[in-house]
Structure formats: C-alpha cells, structure tokens
Design a protein around this motif. Sequence first.
Motif, PDB file in Angstrom:
ATOM      1  N   VAL A 216       0.868  -1.191   0.000  1.00 53.27           N
ATOM      2  CA  VAL A 216       0.000   0.000   0.000  1.00 53.27           C
ATOM      3  C   VAL A 216       0.892   1.222   0.000  1.00 53.27           C
ATOM      4  O   VAL A 216       1.865   1.281   0.745  1.00 53.27           O
ATOM      5  N   HIS A 217       0.550   2.172  -0.852  1.00 49.51           N
ATOM      6  CA  HIS A 217       1.308   3.419  -0.851  1.00 49.51           C
ATOM      7  C   HIS A 217       0.337   4.586  -0.649  1.00 49.51           C
ATOM      8  O   HIS A 217      -0.620   4.719  -1.396  1.00 49.51           O
ATOM      9  N   SER A 218       0.583   5.391   0.378  1.00 45.85           N
ATOM     10  CA  SER A 218      -0.286   6.551   0.628  1.00 45.85           C
ATOM     11  C   SER A 218       0.396   7.804   0.118  1.00 45.85           C
ATOM     12  O   SER A 218       1.541   8.085   0.500  1.00 45.85           O
ATOM     13  N   PHE A 219      -0.284   8.524  -0.731  1.00 42.49           N
ATOM     14  CA  PHE A 219       0.309   9.736  -1.317  1.00 42.49           C
ATOM     15  C   PHE A 219      -0.149  10.973  -0.562  1.00 42.49           C
ATOM     16  O   PHE A 219      -1.333  11.270  -0.487  1.00 42.49           O
ATOM     17  N   LYS A 220       0.828  11.672  -0.017  1.00 47.98           N
ATOM     18  CA  LYS A 220       0.578  12.926   0.715  1.00 47.98           C
ATOM     19  C   LYS A 220       1.025  14.093  -0.172  1.00 47.98           C
ATOM     20  O   LYS A 220       1.366  13.897  -1.329  1.00 47.98           O
ATOM     21  N   ARG A 221       1.102  15.276   0.434  1.00 48.38           N
ATOM     22  CA  ARG A 221       1.621  16.418  -0.346  1.00 48.38           C
ATOM     23  C   ARG A 221       3.022  16.090  -0.826  1.00 48.38           C
ATOM     24  O   ARG A 221       3.826  15.553  -0.054  1.00 48.38           O
ATOM     25  N   PRO A 222       3.350  16.392  -2.095  1.00 52.63           N
ATOM     26  CA  PRO A 222       4.669  16.011  -2.619  1.00 52.63           C
ATOM     27  C   PRO A 222       5.810  16.699  -1.871  1.00 52.63           C
ATOM     28  O   PRO A 222       5.677  17.849  -1.451  1.00 52.63           O
ATOM     29  N   SER A 223       6.902  15.964  -1.718  1.00 51.98           N
ATOM     30  CA  SER A 223       8.097  16.515  -1.071  1.00 51.98           C
ATOM     31  C   SER A 223       8.861  17.399  -2.067  1.00 51.98           C
ATOM     32  O   SER A 223       8.559  17.400  -3.264  1.00 51.98           O
ATOM     33  N   THR A 224       9.887  18.091  -1.572  1.00 48.63           N
ATOM     34  CA  THR A 224      10.710  18.938  -2.443  1.00 48.63           C
ATOM     35  C   THR A 224      11.340  18.083  -3.537  1.00 48.63           C
ATOM     36  O   THR A 224      11.383  18.487  -4.704  1.00 48.63           O
ATOM     37  N   LYS A 225      11.804  16.897  -3.157  1.00 52.66           N
ATOM     38  CA  LYS A 225      12.437  16.023  -4.150  1.00 52.66           C
ATOM     39  C   LYS A 225      11.413  15.597  -5.213  1.00 52.66           C
ATOM     40  O   LYS A 225      11.712  15.583  -6.397  1.00 52.66           O
ATOM     41  N   GLU A 226      10.218  15.265  -4.749  1.00 49.82           N
ATOM     42  CA  GLU A 226       9.181  14.835  -5.707  1.00 49.82           C
ATOM     43  C   GLU A 226       8.788  15.977  -6.645  1.00 49.82           C
ATOM     44  O   GLU A 226       8.521  15.764  -7.826  1.00 49.82           O
ATOM     45  N   LEU A 227       8.807  17.207  -6.109  1.00 52.68           N
ATOM     46  CA  LEU A 227       8.453  18.359  -6.949  1.00 52.68           C
ATOM     47  C   LEU A 227       9.536  18.664  -7.983  1.00 52.68           C
ATOM     48  O   LEU A 227       9.322  19.446  -8.899  1.00 52.68           O
TER      49      LEU A 227
ATOM     50  N   SER B 176       3.975  26.125  -6.535  1.00 51.60           N
ATOM     51  CA  SER B 176       5.147  25.434  -5.967  1.00 51.60           C
ATOM     52  C   SER B 176       5.633  24.314  -6.882  1.00 51.60           C
ATOM     53  O   SER B 176       6.554  23.586  -6.542  1.00 51.60           O
ATOM     54  N   GLN B 177       5.009  24.168  -8.036  1.00 57.68           N
ATOM     55  CA  GLN B 177       5.329  22.983  -8.861  1.00 57.68           C
ATOM     56  C   GLN B 177       6.415  23.215  -9.912  1.00 57.68           C
ATOM     57  O   GLN B 177       6.724  22.305 -10.684  1.00 57.68           O
ATOM     58  N   LYS B 178       6.952  24.410  -9.979  1.00 61.35           N
ATOM     59  CA  LYS B 178       8.090  24.709 -10.874  1.00 61.35           C
ATOM     60  C   LYS B 178       7.817  24.272 -12.316  1.00 61.35           C
ATOM     61  O   LYS B 178       8.674  23.623 -12.951  1.00 61.35           O
ATOM     62  N   LEU B 179       6.604  24.558 -12.782  1.00 61.99           N
ATOM     63  CA  LEU B 179       6.243  24.117 -14.137  1.00 61.99           C
ATOM     64  C   LEU B 179       6.950  24.989 -15.179  1.00 61.99           C
ATOM     65  O   LEU B 179       7.108  26.200 -14.968  1.00 61.99           O
TER      66      LEU B 179
END
Length: 292
Positions: free
Chosen positions: A92-103, A144-147
């Motif tokens: 099971v993987h729970s996805f929370k607010r993305p981390s800096t690395k994920e962003l 915050s997503q640096k698109l």
Amino acid sequence: MTQPIDCPLLTPFDGSFDLSSVPTSPPSDAPGKKECKELLAKEVEKLDDLQRVLYAKDHHSILCVFQAMDAAGKDSTIRAVFKGVNPAGFQVHSFKRPSTKELDHDFLWRSAKALPERGRIGVFNRSYYEEVLVVKVHPGILDSQKLPDRLGLDELFQNRYESIRDHEKHLARNGVVILKFWLNVSRDEQARRFLSRLDDPRKNWKFEPGDVKERGYWDKYMDAYEGAIQETSREHAPWYAVPADDKSYMRWQVARVLRKTLEQLDLAYPEVDPAEREQFDGFHKQLSAELE
Ligand code: ATP
Ligand code: MG
C-alpha cells in the motif's frame, strides 16, 4: 486485457459520467449490513487464493487506486478487503503532499516508482489523481510545482488528463491491471463521521481541523471528481463509483469487483517442464528412502 466488471458502479467510457446520477447509499434491494459482512468474508477468502496464483504466475500486477473525500473510509476499506492477502505480495502506498524532491520531477514520477511488481497487488491510497483534484480545487498549489510553461488552467488540466490516460494505457499494455475506486460519501455522512471523531476519544486522533475547512470546497471537489472520471474512465482503467455511506456495502462491492477482475485473468499455477517433471520420480524415491 481484462474487461471492466459490468455492474451499476461502473462509470461510462465516453465522457458522459454524471456525478449527480450516482448514489451515495446502497440500492434499496442491497443486502443488509450483516449479510454484506458475510459476503465480504467470502470474497476475502477467494482473494487470498487468487493472489497466490497471481504471485506464482508472475505475469500481471494489480493496481487498485482509491480516491475519496476525507472520512469516506479509504483506510478501513483497504484494511477490510485485503486482510486475507499475503503481505509478501501486497503493498500500500499513501500519497501525501509532494516533497521537495518529488516536486523536482514530473507529477507521475513518484507513483511510477511505487507501482506494484509483477505478481503483486498494489494499492494507491490517493494517487496522481490528486493532481487533477486537490490541485484543481486549489490552483495556488501550482505555484510550488516549478512548471516550465504558464498555461491557462483549462489547457493545463486537459494536458494532465491526457498524461494520465497515456500512462494508464501504457501500464495496461504491460500487464498492470488497473482498477480505480471512487468512494462516494455524502456531505451529511462526512459531517456525521467528523462528529464521531470529535465525540469518541478513541477517534479524536483522526480529527483534523483542516478537513473541516476542505469540506467548504465540496462542490468544487465534486466538479473535479466528475471531470477526472469523465476524462479517464476507460475499459483498461475503469472507474467504479462506490456508494460510501454504508461501509459494509462499500467494502463488499470493492472486494467483489476486484475478485471478478482477478478471475478474468484465468490464472493457473505455472506448469513444470515435462523434462524436469521426469526427474520428480527420482527425487521422490530419494526423499522417501531418507524417511524410512
Ligand atoms: P488520513 O487523513 O486518513 O490519514 P489522508 O489520505 O487524508 O488520510 P492526509 O495526510 O490527511 O492523508 O492528507 C494527505 C493530503 O495530501 C490530502 O489533503 C491530499 O489532498 C494531499 N495531496 C496528496 N497528493 C497531493 C498532490 N499531488 N498535490 C497536493 N496535495 C496532495
Ligand atoms: Mg486526511
């Protein structure tokens, strides 16, 4: 590829999903709570058997995506439906607010890394769909997503739906069986569940003031769910809209859809090569002799 399970919970694939037409309560002829619990227990047993063969066969993986408003019962449904499966073949993987690395990566990166391996069942408790749900309700998150490009919101979300469709198609072609469950709780039932978190000391820890604030955006969330389901329900990655006001009925339905999908894979234990099988006699004699 598996076919979607033909049942009232299945949403259409032609973009015509209408959220106001789907119930939050079980149909009037649904079994009662006690019977739903018994039916769930039977499904849980069958899922245990099916998972063993899925693991032995080692060709497909199963991805179950769960999305819902707070307190709809994602956690307890996952616990109830998968309680019989072997933890070694389950994640099971729970996805929370993305981390800096994920962003620092594209929005599908973190879920691609969490996909179940062949032979395994994986659950996403929330998922990349948050990128067209919470982000659509609160577009400020995009800052915050640096698109790389400043697109209009319409174009941006259309692009995300397209990315999700392409991603899921790619996964399906490569043996990932995708099932998506939207646990559809009513606004009133959510309020009752929040109240019980406030009233019951054993549930106090679950109460999050932020969840009450989020509830204020209910209609926006429903629009976002409707759009996401319209745009991404496909034969190879169907959305099931599960009435969530009655937890026993919801859990049984989720287990039933999963079991029926697994059955379609016609799973069988791998057969041993005849040449290898011929040697079994020798091994049999040797081991039996040791026991004499
Ligand atoms: P529970 O409250 O039962 O523990 P939960 O799934 O609500 O489970 P929380 O930690 O309360 O877990 O909430 C996770 C939060 O992370 C949610 O508000 C969700 O919208 C948010 N989230 C998840 N993915 C993203 C994303 N890609 N971008 C922004 N927010 C996200
Ligand atoms: Mg929460």
